[in-house]
Design an enzyme around this catalytic site. Structure first.
Site, PDB file in Angstrom:
ATOM      1  N   ASN A   9     -12.711  12.294  -5.091  1.00  0.00           N
ATOM      2  CA  ASN A   9     -13.246  13.244  -4.113  1.00  0.00           C
ATOM      3  C   ASN A   9     -12.043  13.898  -3.456  1.00  0.00           C
ATOM      4  O   ASN A   9     -11.413  13.297  -2.585  1.00  0.00           O
ATOM      5  CB  ASN A   9     -14.112  12.493  -3.093  1.00  0.00           C
ATOM      6  CG  ASN A   9     -14.516  13.372  -1.924  1.00  0.00           C
ATOM      7  OD1 ASN A   9     -14.409  14.595  -1.993  1.00  0.00           O
ATOM      8  ND2 ASN A   9     -14.989  12.751  -0.846  1.00  0.00           N
ATOM      9  N   LYS A  11     -11.874  16.319  -1.500  1.00  0.00           N
ATOM     10  CA  LYS A  11     -12.131  16.879  -0.160  1.00  0.00           C
ATOM     11  C   LYS A  11     -11.532  18.283  -0.067  1.00  0.00           C
ATOM     12  O   LYS A  11     -11.460  18.986  -1.074  1.00  0.00           O
ATOM     13  CB  LYS A  11     -11.595  15.925   0.915  1.00  0.00           C
ATOM     14  CG  LYS A  11     -12.098  14.491   0.711  1.00  0.00           C
ATOM     15  CD  LYS A  11     -11.845  13.577   1.857  1.00  0.00           C
ATOM     16  CE  LYS A  11     -12.402  12.200   1.520  1.00  0.00           C
ATOM     17  NZ  LYS A  11     -12.294  11.252   2.614  1.00  0.00           N
ATOM     18  N   HIS A  95     -21.865  12.625   2.104  1.00  0.00           N
ATOM     19  CA  HIS A  95     -20.580  12.027   2.485  1.00  0.00           C
ATOM     20  C   HIS A  95     -20.522  11.893   4.006  1.00  0.00           C
ATOM     21  O   HIS A  95     -21.036  12.750   4.724  1.00  0.00           O
ATOM     22  CB  HIS A  95     -19.414  12.878   1.966  1.00  0.00           C
ATOM     23  CG  HIS A  95     -18.112  12.165   2.116  1.00  0.00           C
ATOM     24  ND1 HIS A  95     -17.425  12.131   3.306  1.00  0.00           N
ATOM     25  CD2 HIS A  95     -17.398  11.409   1.243  1.00  0.00           C
ATOM     26  CE1 HIS A  95     -16.346  11.379   3.142  1.00  0.00           C
ATOM     27  NE2 HIS A  95     -16.303  10.932   1.906  1.00  0.00           N
ATOM     28  N   GLU A  97     -18.332  12.512   6.044  1.00  0.00           N
ATOM     29  CA  GLU A  97     -17.747  13.673   6.737  1.00  0.00           C
ATOM     30  C   GLU A  97     -18.788  14.773   6.901  1.00  0.00           C
ATOM     31  O   GLU A  97     -18.768  15.506   7.896  1.00  0.00           O
ATOM     32  CB  GLU A  97     -16.497  14.143   5.981  1.00  0.00           C
ATOM     33  CG  GLU A  97     -15.346  13.153   6.188  1.00  0.00           C
ATOM     34  CD  GLU A  97     -14.396  13.003   5.011  1.00  0.00           C
ATOM     35  OE1 GLU A  97     -14.359  13.881   4.129  1.00  0.00           O
ATOM     36  OE2 GLU A  97     -13.681  11.974   4.973  1.00  0.00           O
ATOM     37  N   GLY A 173      -9.944   6.918   4.543  1.00  0.00           N
ATOM     38  CA  GLY A 173      -8.724   7.619   4.936  1.00  0.00           C
ATOM     39  C   GLY A 173      -7.901   6.882   5.982  1.00  0.00           C
ATOM     40  O   GLY A 173      -6.984   7.453   6.572  1.00  0.00           O
ATOM     41  N   SER A 212     -10.268   3.940   1.127  1.00  0.00           N
ATOM     42  CA  SER A 212      -8.885   3.476   0.930  1.00  0.00           C
ATOM     43  C   SER A 212      -8.720   2.616  -0.324  1.00  0.00           C
ATOM     44  O   SER A 212      -7.941   1.672  -0.335  1.00  0.00           O
ATOM     45  CB  SER A 212      -8.375   2.742   2.174  1.00  0.00           C
ATOM     46  OG  SER A 212      -8.403   3.605   3.306  1.00  0.00           O
TER      47      SER A 212
HETATM   48  P1  PGA Z   1     -10.303   7.592   0.939  1.00  0.00           P
HETATM   49  O1  PGA Z   1     -11.684   8.442   0.939  1.00  0.00           O
HETATM   50  O2  PGA Z   1     -10.154   7.025  -0.444  1.00  0.00           O
HETATM   51  O3  PGA Z   1      -9.236   8.596   1.273  1.00  0.00           O
HETATM   52  O4  PGA Z   1     -10.447   6.533   1.962  1.00  0.00           O
HETATM   53  C1  PGA Z   1     -12.809   7.998   0.245  1.00  0.00           C
HETATM   54  C2  PGA Z   1     -13.932   8.990   0.437  1.00  0.00           C
HETATM   55  O5  PGA Z   1     -14.081   9.539   1.533  1.00  0.00           O
HETATM   56  O6  PGA Z   1     -14.705   9.264  -0.507  1.00  0.00           O
END
Ligand code: PGA
Length: 250
Positions: A9, A11, A95, A97, A173, A212
């Site tokens: 992803n 983003k 998601h 976000e 993140g 993460s």
């Molecule tokens: P991250 O994000 O691996 O940067 O923690 C995962 C996600 O939001 O899909």
């Protein structure tokens, strides 16, 4: 047997130049991957680049969101047909976000899931609790509510055509990964919730972990019985890291 899926992803990251490098890096490293299905979810404007580069590479691509509507006066939205026009297989829906910054409710996300599925895209339904919710001890209640919205709208059979991604919001993140046991507990809960409606759907549906995930923690997470791969943010922006996670599923 569920085939592991590792989906990137990206983003809102990248440029034509960086994405060209990333795509060719992933493509040329696919020889390292012998078990997982691999996909990347690009910012919509770069999906044509993914299509051009990944055609016949064994890597699928998809969008990070999709509209509930088919077409018309919905400024800024991308429809299922548009994603399919550029060869997308997957669409992320719900998601955290989108839920947090765009106020997407469980019911709205369920409609996106339904729209993607009806069109023949494979929705990746993201669910997960915030740190506050975990500390309050309501993780299961939260993921159940998010999952139930789809089951209520579509029936449990709809989950046979999709993928679930458990993404604890506090792990996204932040560099704080859920421990493999913490993640497995929630994955098992999710599968059990589906099984209460339909055992066969529960046995077949892939539940990814996201938050993460990195090459050095992926193998242990993916080795858990109910963790069927990962949805990868930060570590999907470097071909070598992303491929390292894909390899962890070998
Ligand atoms: P991250 O994000 O691996 O940067 O923690 C995962 C996600 O939001 O899909």
């Amino acid at each position: 047997m569920r085939q592991p899926l590792v989906a990137g992803n990206w983003k809102m990251n990248g440029s034509q130049e960086s994405i060209k490098t990333l795509l060719s890096g992933i493509k040329s490293g696919m020889g390292r991957v012998n078990n997982a299905e691999v996909a990347v979810c690009a910012p919509a404007i770069y999906i044509p680049m993914a299509q051009a580069e990944l055609q016949d590479s064994g890597v699928a691509w998809g969008g990070q969101d999709v509209s509930t509507e088919a077409s018309g006066a919905f400024t800024g939205e991308i429809s299922t047909a548009m994603l399919q026009d550029f060869g997308c297989k997957y669409a992320i829906v719900g998601h955290s976000e989108r839920r947090t910054y765009h106020g997407e409710s469980d019911q709205y996300v369920a409609k996106k899931y339904a729209a993607a599925r009806a069109a023949g895209l494979v929705p990746i339904l993201c669910i997960g609790e915030t740190l506050e919710e975990r500390e309050q001890g309501i993780t299961e209640e939260v993921v159940a509510r998010q999952l139930d919205a789809v089951i209520e709208l579509e029936g449990v059979a709809a989950l046979a055509n999709g993928v679930i991604a458990y993404e604890p919001v506090w792990a996204i993140g932040t560099g704080k990964t859920a421990t493999p046991d913490q993640a497995q507990d929630v994955h098992q809960f999710i599968r059990g919730r589906v099984a209460a409606h339909d055992q066969a759907v529960a046995d077949g549906v892939r539940i990814l972990y996201g938050g993460s995930m990195k090459p050095d923690n992926a193998a242990e997470l993916i080795s858990k019985p109910d963790i069927d791969g990962g949805l990868i943010g930060g570590a999907s922006l470097k071909a070598d890291d992303f491929l390292g996670i894909c390899e962890a599923a070998n």
